[in-house]
Design a protein around this motif. Structure first.
Motif, PDB file in Angstrom:
ATOM      1  N   MET A   1      28.457  45.594  45.539  1.00 47.97           N
ATOM      2  CA  MET A   1      28.359  45.610  46.800  1.00 47.97           C
ATOM      3  C   MET A   1      29.473  44.697  47.519  1.00 47.97           C
ATOM      4  O   MET A   1      29.879  43.808  47.110  1.00 47.97           O
ATOM      5  CB  MET A   1      27.162  45.410  47.688  1.00 47.97           C
ATOM      6  CG  MET A   1      27.013  45.452  49.195  1.00 47.97           C
ATOM      7  SD  MET A   1      27.397  47.486  49.509  1.00 47.97           S
ATOM      8  CE  MET A   1      25.522  47.918  49.712  1.00 47.97           C
ATOM      9  N   THR A   2      30.348  45.289  48.492  1.00 47.79           N
ATOM     10  CA  THR A   2      31.453  44.505  48.834  1.00 47.79           C
ATOM     11  C   THR A   2      31.468  43.546  50.210  1.00 47.79           C
ATOM     12  O   THR A   2      31.986  42.952  50.437  1.00 47.79           O
ATOM     13  CB  THR A   2      32.671  45.562  49.470  1.00 47.79           C
ATOM     14  OG1 THR A   2      31.790  46.358  50.485  1.00 47.79           O
ATOM     15  CG2 THR A   2      33.151  46.617  48.169  1.00 47.79           C
ATOM     16  N   GLY A   3      30.058  43.458  50.588  1.00 51.89           N
ATOM     17  CA  GLY A   3      29.731  42.725  51.614  1.00 51.89           C
ATOM     18  C   GLY A   3      30.044  43.367  53.038  1.00 51.89           C
ATOM     19  O   GLY A   3      29.729  42.860  54.181  1.00 51.89           O
ATOM     20  N   LEU A   4      30.499  44.386  52.961  1.00 51.61           N
ATOM     21  CA  LEU A   4      31.186  45.535  54.317  1.00 51.61           C
ATOM     22  C   LEU A   4      29.593  46.095  54.378  1.00 51.61           C
ATOM     23  O   LEU A   4      28.887  46.352  53.627  1.00 51.61           O
ATOM     24  CB  LEU A   4      32.126  46.076  54.024  1.00 51.61           C
ATOM     25  CG  LEU A   4      33.460  45.587  53.523  1.00 51.61           C
ATOM     26  CD1 LEU A   4      34.645  46.507  52.998  1.00 51.61           C
ATOM     27  CD2 LEU A   4      34.042  44.610  54.804  1.00 51.61           C
TER      28      LEU A   4
ATOM     29  N   GLY B   1      34.746  47.033  43.503  1.00 48.98           N
ATOM     30  CA  GLY B   1      34.146  45.855  42.795  1.00 48.98           C
ATOM     31  C   GLY B   1      33.317  46.398  41.820  1.00 48.98           C
ATOM     32  O   GLY B   1      32.508  45.875  41.081  1.00 48.98           O
ATOM     33  N   ARG B   2      33.317  47.819  41.767  1.00 50.55           N
ATOM     34  CA  ARG B   2      32.466  48.475  40.506  1.00 50.55           C
ATOM     35  C   ARG B   2      33.369  48.512  39.182  1.00 50.55           C
ATOM     36  O   ARG B   2      34.512  48.758  39.248  1.00 50.55           O
ATOM     37  CB  ARG B   2      32.122  49.825  40.924  1.00 50.55           C
ATOM     38  CG  ARG B   2      31.204  49.734  42.058  1.00 50.55           C
ATOM     39  CD  ARG B   2      30.695  51.291  42.499  1.00 50.55           C
ATOM     40  NE  ARG B   2      29.956  51.131  43.697  1.00 50.55           N
ATOM     41  CZ  ARG B   2      28.746  51.212  43.785  1.00 50.55           C
ATOM     42  NH1 ARG B   2      27.942  51.245  42.733  1.00 50.55           N
ATOM     43  NH2 ARG B   2      28.127  51.201  45.332  1.00 50.55           N
ATOM     44  N   PRO B   3      32.898  48.323  38.030  1.00 45.10           N
ATOM     45  CA  PRO B   3      33.569  48.215  36.762  1.00 45.10           C
ATOM     46  C   PRO B   3      33.882  49.679  36.497  1.00 45.10           C
ATOM     47  O   PRO B   3      33.459  50.684  36.752  1.00 45.10           O
ATOM     48  CB  PRO B   3      32.370  47.684  36.002  1.00 45.10           C
ATOM     49  CG  PRO B   3      31.223  47.877  36.441  1.00 45.10           C
ATOM     50  CD  PRO B   3      31.308  48.180  38.046  1.00 45.10           C
ATOM     51  N   GLY B   4      35.169  49.688  35.659  1.00 42.03           N
ATOM     52  CA  GLY B   4      35.322  50.774  34.756  1.00 42.03           C
ATOM     53  C   GLY B   4      36.811  51.059  35.301  1.00 42.03           C
ATOM     54  O   GLY B   4      37.385  50.910  36.437  1.00 42.03           O
ATOM     55  N   ALA B   5      37.621  51.532  34.140  1.00 36.54           N
ATOM     56  CA  ALA B   5      38.991  51.784  34.328  1.00 36.54           C
ATOM     57  C   ALA B   5      39.089  53.111  35.028  1.00 36.54           C
ATOM     58  O   ALA B   5      40.358  53.112  35.762  1.00 36.54           O
ATOM     59  CB  ALA B   5      39.510  52.386  32.855  1.00 36.54           C
ATOM     60  N   ILE B   6      38.315  54.017  35.062  1.00 37.74           N
ATOM     61  CA  ILE B   6      38.431  55.428  35.950  1.00 37.74           C
ATOM     62  C   ILE B   6      38.337  54.869  37.430  1.00 37.74           C
ATOM     63  O   ILE B   6      39.165  55.125  38.277  1.00 37.74           O
ATOM     64  CB  ILE B   6      37.334  56.564  35.497  1.00 37.74           C
ATOM     65  CG1 ILE B   6      37.957  56.874  34.494  1.00 37.74           C
ATOM     66  CG2 ILE B   6      37.364  57.387  36.745  1.00 37.74           C
ATOM     67  CD1 ILE B   6      36.754  58.001  33.794  1.00 37.74           C
ATOM     68  N   ILE B   7      37.434  53.829  37.797  1.00 38.23           N
ATOM     69  CA  ILE B   7      37.361  53.298  38.927  1.00 38.23           C
ATOM     70  C   ILE B   7      38.379  52.514  39.257  1.00 38.23           C
ATOM     71  O   ILE B   7      38.994  52.854  40.818  1.00 38.23           O
ATOM     72  CB  ILE B   7      36.091  52.316  39.090  1.00 38.23           C
ATOM     73  CG1 ILE B   7      34.926  53.130  38.654  1.00 38.23           C
ATOM     74  CG2 ILE B   7      35.761  51.601  40.530  1.00 38.23           C
ATOM     75  CD1 ILE B   7      34.242  54.232  39.658  1.00 38.23           C
TER      76      ILE B   7
ATOM     77  N   TYR C   1      46.693  45.115  45.543  1.00 38.41           N
ATOM     78  CA  TYR C   1      46.688  45.404  44.085  1.00 38.41           C
ATOM     79  C   TYR C   1      45.064  45.459  43.932  1.00 38.41           C
ATOM     80  O   TYR C   1      44.282  45.040  44.771  1.00 38.41           O
ATOM     81  CB  TYR C   1      46.965  44.174  43.206  1.00 38.41           C
ATOM     82  CG  TYR C   1      46.310  43.027  43.259  1.00 38.41           C
ATOM     83  CD1 TYR C   1      45.876  42.379  42.100  1.00 38.41           C
ATOM     84  CD2 TYR C   1      46.720  42.235  43.979  1.00 38.41           C
ATOM     85  CE1 TYR C   1      44.978  41.236  42.032  1.00 38.41           C
ATOM     86  CE2 TYR C   1      46.045  40.625  44.155  1.00 38.41           C
ATOM     87  CZ  TYR C   1      45.167  40.408  42.940  1.00 38.41           C
ATOM     88  OH  TYR C   1      44.880  39.029  43.105  1.00 38.41           O
ATOM     89  N   VAL C   2      44.616  45.881  42.652  1.00 42.06           N
ATOM     90  CA  VAL C   2      43.119  45.981  42.304  1.00 42.06           C
ATOM     91  C   VAL C   2      43.092  44.851  41.285  1.00 42.06           C
ATOM     92  O   VAL C   2      43.696  45.215  39.961  1.00 42.06           O
ATOM     93  CB  VAL C   2      42.822  47.421  42.047  1.00 42.06           C
ATOM     94  CG1 VAL C   2      41.395  47.340  41.589  1.00 42.06           C
ATOM     95  CG2 VAL C   2      42.957  48.407  43.109  1.00 42.06           C
ATOM     96  N   ASP C   3      42.145  44.046  41.501  1.00 37.75           N
ATOM     97  CA  ASP C   3      42.241  42.879  40.416  1.00 37.75           C
ATOM     98  C   ASP C   3      41.378  43.421  39.270  1.00 37.75           C
ATOM     99  O   ASP C   3      40.770  44.401  39.033  1.00 37.75           O
ATOM    100  CB  ASP C   3      41.679  41.623  41.031  1.00 37.75           C
ATOM    101  CG  ASP C   3      40.292  41.688  41.558  1.00 37.75           C
ATOM    102  OD1 ASP C   3      39.455  42.403  41.143  1.00 37.75           O
ATOM    103  OD2 ASP C   3      39.865  40.815  42.168  1.00 37.75           O
ATOM    104  N   GLU C   4      41.231  42.246  38.242  1.00 33.65           N
ATOM    105  CA  GLU C   4      40.429  42.622  37.041  1.00 33.65           C
ATOM    106  C   GLU C   4      38.963  43.003  37.314  1.00 33.65           C
ATOM    107  O   GLU C   4      38.320  43.768  36.484  1.00 33.65           O
ATOM    108  CB  GLU C   4      40.585  41.622  36.028  1.00 33.65           C
ATOM    109  CG  GLU C   4      40.040  40.213  36.631  1.00 33.65           C
ATOM    110  CD  GLU C   4      41.224  39.412  37.513  1.00 33.65           C
ATOM    111  OE1 GLU C   4      40.651  38.494  38.126  1.00 33.65           O
ATOM    112  OE2 GLU C   4      42.099  39.674  37.432  1.00 33.65           O
ATOM    113  N   SER C   5      38.280  42.612  38.440  1.00 32.46           N
ATOM    114  CA  SER C   5      37.037  42.873  38.720  1.00 32.46           C
ATOM    115  C   SER C   5      36.864  44.258  39.678  1.00 32.46           C
ATOM    116  O   SER C   5      36.013  44.605  40.264  1.00 32.46           O
ATOM    117  CB  SER C   5      36.214  41.822  39.593  1.00 32.46           C
ATOM    118  OG  SER C   5      36.892  41.624  40.587  1.00 32.46           O
TER     119      SER C   5
END
Length: 165
Positions: free
Chosen positions: A1-4, A62-68, A132-136
């Motif tokens: 969850m992003t906190g939003l 914030g959800r995992p995965g390369a497609i995400i 950018y979209v970070d490693e998480s």
């Protein structure tokens, strides 16, 4: 969850979708001149696309995965492009409807500015300077983000000034 507050994002974008559906379904553009009707239709479709992409990227943040990660990067990229399209289109429509024509200076300026900003947006894929979209898989704004917001606000504000004058 992003906190939003995701329900708030869903409601706001859902309201936007319903508004655009009402405008598009009501054939509101048929009374306009053909070129202007196409531009208004294009602007409405742009808003529909943004109202779909926006909650998707907020939900996936914030959800995992390369497609995400790909969806987040591409979705945010499209939202930045929409900003480069919508506010200049608004300005062009306002000028055309209030002054009867578009100045070549305005069209040239918009073309040059949007080309520069679009080029920088493509550079962002290789050297993040806007976002950018970070490693998480968290979306992060970078310093040049502000320029895209300021540009959209400037074109919109200029359109309102032309309308008022």
């Amino acid at each position: 969850m992003t906190g939003l507050n995701l329900p708030e994002i869903y409601i706001a974008n859902g309201m936007g979708l319903m508004l655009m559906y009402g405008i598009l379904a009501g054939n509101a553009f048929s009374m306009q001149k053909k070129t202007e009707a196409r531009m208004l239709y294009f602007m409405a479709i742009t808003l529909v696309i943004c109202c779909i992409i926006d909650p998707v990227v907020f939900t996936l943040d914030g959800r995992p995965g390369a497609i995400i990660a790909f969806i987040l990067y591409f979705g945010n990229f499209l939202l930045y492009i929409a900003n480069l399209v919508f506010s200049p289109a608004f300005l062009v429509l306002i000028e055309k409807n209030t002054l009867g024509k578009n100045s070549k200076l305005l069209i040239h300026t918009i073309t040059v500015v949007d080309t520069i900003f679009l080029s920088v947006l493509f550079v962002n894929f290789f050297k993040p300077i806007i976002f950018y979209v970070d490693e998480s898989n968290k979306y992060q704004r970078l310093p040049l983000f502000f320029l895209y917001t300021a540009l959209g606000m400037f074109f919109t504000f200029l359109g309102l000034i032309i309308y008022i004058i």
